[in-house]
Write a protein that holds these residues in place. Structure first.
Motif, mmCIF file in Angstrom:
data_model
loop_
_atom_site.group_PDB
_atom_site.id
_atom_site.type_symbol
_atom_site.label_atom_id
_atom_site.label_comp_id
_atom_site.label_asym_id
_atom_site.label_seq_id
_atom_site.Cartn_x
_atom_site.Cartn_y
_atom_site.Cartn_z
ATOM 1 N N ASN A 127 0.857 -1.182 0.000
ATOM 2 C CA ASN A 127 0.000 0.000 0.000
ATOM 3 C C ASN A 127 0.898 1.239 0.000
ATOM 4 N N VAL A 128 0.972 1.920 -1.127
ATOM 5 C CA VAL A 128 1.847 3.076 -1.252
ATOM 6 C C VAL A 128 1.120 4.316 -0.746
ATOM 7 N N VAL A 129 1.614 4.894 0.319
ATOM 8 C CA VAL A 129 1.012 6.095 0.903
ATOM 9 C C VAL A 129 1.477 7.338 0.166
ATOM 10 N N ARG A 130 2.758 7.365 -0.211
ATOM 11 C CA ARG A 130 3.334 8.506 -0.927
ATOM 12 C C ARG A 130 4.101 7.999 -2.149
ATOM 13 N N HIS A 131 3.666 8.392 -3.319
ATOM 14 C CA HIS A 131 4.379 8.020 -4.543
ATOM 15 C C HIS A 131 5.569 8.936 -4.795
ATOM 16 N N THR A 132 5.546 10.112 -4.206
ATOM 17 C CA THR A 132 6.679 11.032 -4.262
ATOM 18 C C THR A 132 6.866 11.637 -2.875
ATOM 19 N N ASP A 157 3.728 -4.209 8.604
ATOM 20 C CA ASP A 157 4.885 -3.322 8.713
ATOM 21 C C ASP A 157 4.650 -2.021 7.933
ATOM 22 N N ALA A 158 5.257 -0.962 8.428
ATOM 23 C CA ALA A 158 5.224 0.326 7.743
ATOM 24 C C ALA A 158 6.649 0.733 7.399
ATOM 25 N N LEU A 159 6.843 1.258 6.192
ATOM 26 C CA LEU A 159 8.136 1.783 5.785
ATOM 27 C C LEU A 159 8.095 3.305 5.923
ATOM 28 N N HIS A 160 8.940 3.808 6.795
ATOM 29 C CA HIS A 160 8.995 5.235 7.039
ATOM 30 C C HIS A 160 10.126 5.868 6.221
ATOM 31 N N ILE A 161 10.158 7.182 6.193
ATOM 32 C CA ILE A 161 11.178 7.878 5.415
ATOM 33 C C ILE A 161 12.581 7.513 5.901
ATOM 34 N N SER A 162 12.698 7.154 7.170
ATOM 35 C CA SER A 162 14.003 6.776 7.717
ATOM 36 C C SER A 162 14.509 5.452 7.159
ATOM 37 N N ALA A 163 13.652 4.715 6.436
ATOM 38 C CA ALA A 163 14.048 3.413 5.896
ATOM 39 C C ALA A 163 14.862 3.529 4.612
ATOM 40 N N THR A 164 15.008 4.741 4.083
ATOM 41 C CA THR A 164 15.809 4.929 2.881
ATOM 42 C C THR A 164 17.015 5.784 3.209
ATOM 43 N N THR A 165 18.033 5.684 2.398
ATOM 44 C CA THR A 165 19.229 6.515 2.563
ATOM 45 C C THR A 165 19.054 7.793 1.766
ATOM 46 N N ILE A 184 2.658 -2.659 4.346
ATOM 47 C CA ILE A 184 2.277 -3.973 3.818
ATOM 48 C C ILE A 184 0.936 -4.322 4.464
ATOM 49 N N ALA A 185 -0.125 -4.172 3.698
ATOM 50 C CA ALA A 185 -1.477 -4.380 4.217
ATOM 51 C C ALA A 185 -1.799 -5.867 4.274
ATOM 52 N N SER A 186 -2.715 -6.222 5.149
ATOM 53 C CA SER A 186 -3.159 -7.605 5.274
ATOM 54 C C SER A 186 -3.935 -8.003 4.015
ATOM 55 N N PRO A 187 -4.137 -9.305 3.782
ATOM 56 C CA PRO A 187 -4.855 -9.760 2.582
ATOM 57 C C PRO A 187 -6.208 -9.100 2.401
ATOM 58 N N GLY A 188 -6.865 -8.725 3.517
ATOM 59 C CA GLY A 188 -8.158 -8.057 3.428
ATOM 60 C C GLY A 188 -8.041 -6.583 3.102
ATOM 61 N N GLY A 189 -6.808 -6.075 3.124
ATOM 62 C CA GLY A 189 -6.574 -4.685 2.761
ATOM 63 C C GLY A 189 -6.776 -3.703 3.883
ATOM 64 N N GLN A 191 -6.040 -1.488 7.304
ATOM 65 C CA GLN A 191 -4.889 -0.824 7.869
ATOM 66 C C GLN A 191 -5.276 -0.316 9.245
ATOM 67 N N ASP A 192 -4.289 -0.073 10.093
ATOM 68 C CA ASP A 192 -4.620 0.475 11.402
ATOM 69 C C ASP A 192 -4.854 1.972 11.300
ATOM 70 N N ALA A 193 -5.322 2.566 12.376
ATOM 71 C CA ALA A 193 -5.734 3.962 12.354
ATOM 72 C C ALA A 193 -4.585 4.883 12.013
ATOM 73 N N ASP A 194 -3.363 4.579 12.541
ATOM 74 C CA ASP A 194 -2.226 5.448 12.276
ATOM 75 C C ASP A 194 -1.905 5.488 10.791
ATOM 76 N N GLU A 195 -1.989 4.343 10.131
ATOM 77 C CA GLU A 195 -1.689 4.294 8.707
ATOM 78 C C GLU A 195 -2.735 5.059 7.919
ATOM 79 N N ASP A 196 -4.022 4.930 8.306
ATOM 80 C CA ASP A 196 -5.076 5.675 7.630
ATOM 81 C C ASP A 196 -4.859 7.173 7.781
ATOM 82 N N SER A 197 -4.450 7.600 8.969
ATOM 83 C CA SER A 197 -4.218 9.020 9.205
ATOM 84 C C SER A 197 -3.067 9.521 8.360
#
Length: 209
Positions: A127-132, A157-165, A184-189, A191-197
């Motif tokens: 689940n891509v939150v930010r494409h740029t 799991d969530a990938l934050h900006i700190s996960a890239t160099t 990485i969303a569950s098979p049902g798609g 997400q938790d509240a923090d990810e939605d926000s």
């Protein structure tokens, strides 16, 4: 650093819609170079070569050279206008840049090792939150992309900006939190509240400021 390009141009002394239409009939495009505490310079550039440069991608993130009557100017395209019906280039704004120039640019996000991602193997979905990501970067060191490795990402799991160099001298315009770029969303798609926000807070990419 992003790939560069070079365009030939001529100074333009005719302005207005009538002059612009006349130029386009000649295969030329009205444009302007501005910034660096210098007067704006109206120019004409070839429609064909400029359109090809645009269609290669990264037009708003690649530093190029515009040669005006023999003098070269290092620039980055800040904005361009398309015909609302024919989708043809109508005008381009170029900003002068130097080695000391810092730009605000939307950098594309790229994911690698998706095929080996544990969460995706288990049926999860990227689940891509930010494409740029909007970043302040040196004009002579604009990255092509920000790379995120999915090889260890599991469902939930969530990938934050700190996960890239981040490239040297570059930093996101958002500085108050380690924001989410993808999950990485569950098979049902779900997400938790923090990810939605976080997704709601992300705005669509626009042209660089």
């Amino acid at each position: 650093m992003a790939n560069s390009y070079e365009l030939k141009a001529s100074a333009r002394d005719r302005v207005g819609k009538g002059a612009a239409r006349s130029l386009r009939r000649e295969g030329l495009l009205p444009a302007v170079i501005y910034g660096d505490k210098k007067a704006a310079m109206p120019i004409t550039i070839p429609v064909k070569e400029t359109t090809l440069t645009l269609r290669k991608g990264g037009f708003l993130t690649h530093v190029g050279t515009v040669e005006v009557d023999g003098k070269k100017h290092k620039v980055i395209a800040k904005d361009y206008q398309l015909h609302p019906v024919r989708d043809e280039l109508m005008h381009v704004d170029f900003l002068r840049v130097s080695a000391n120039t810092t730009l605000t640019v939307d950098i594309p996000v790229v994911f690698i090792n998706e095929e080996g991602c544990p969460g995706i193997k288990r049926g999860g979905m990227l689940n891509v939150v930010r494409h740029t990501v909007e970043m302040n970067v040196p004009a002579d060191a604009i990255p092509e992309s920000l790379v995120f490795d999915l090889s260890k990402a599991d469902i939930g799991d969530a990938l934050h900006i700190s996960a890239t160099t981040l490239p040297e001298g570059a930093h996101p315009t958002i500085t108050d939190r380690d924001f989410t770029v993808a999950t990485i969303a569950s098979p049902g798609g779900s997400q938790d509240a923090d990810e939605d926000s976080e997704e709601a807070a992300a705005t669509p990419a626009a042209s660089a400021e």
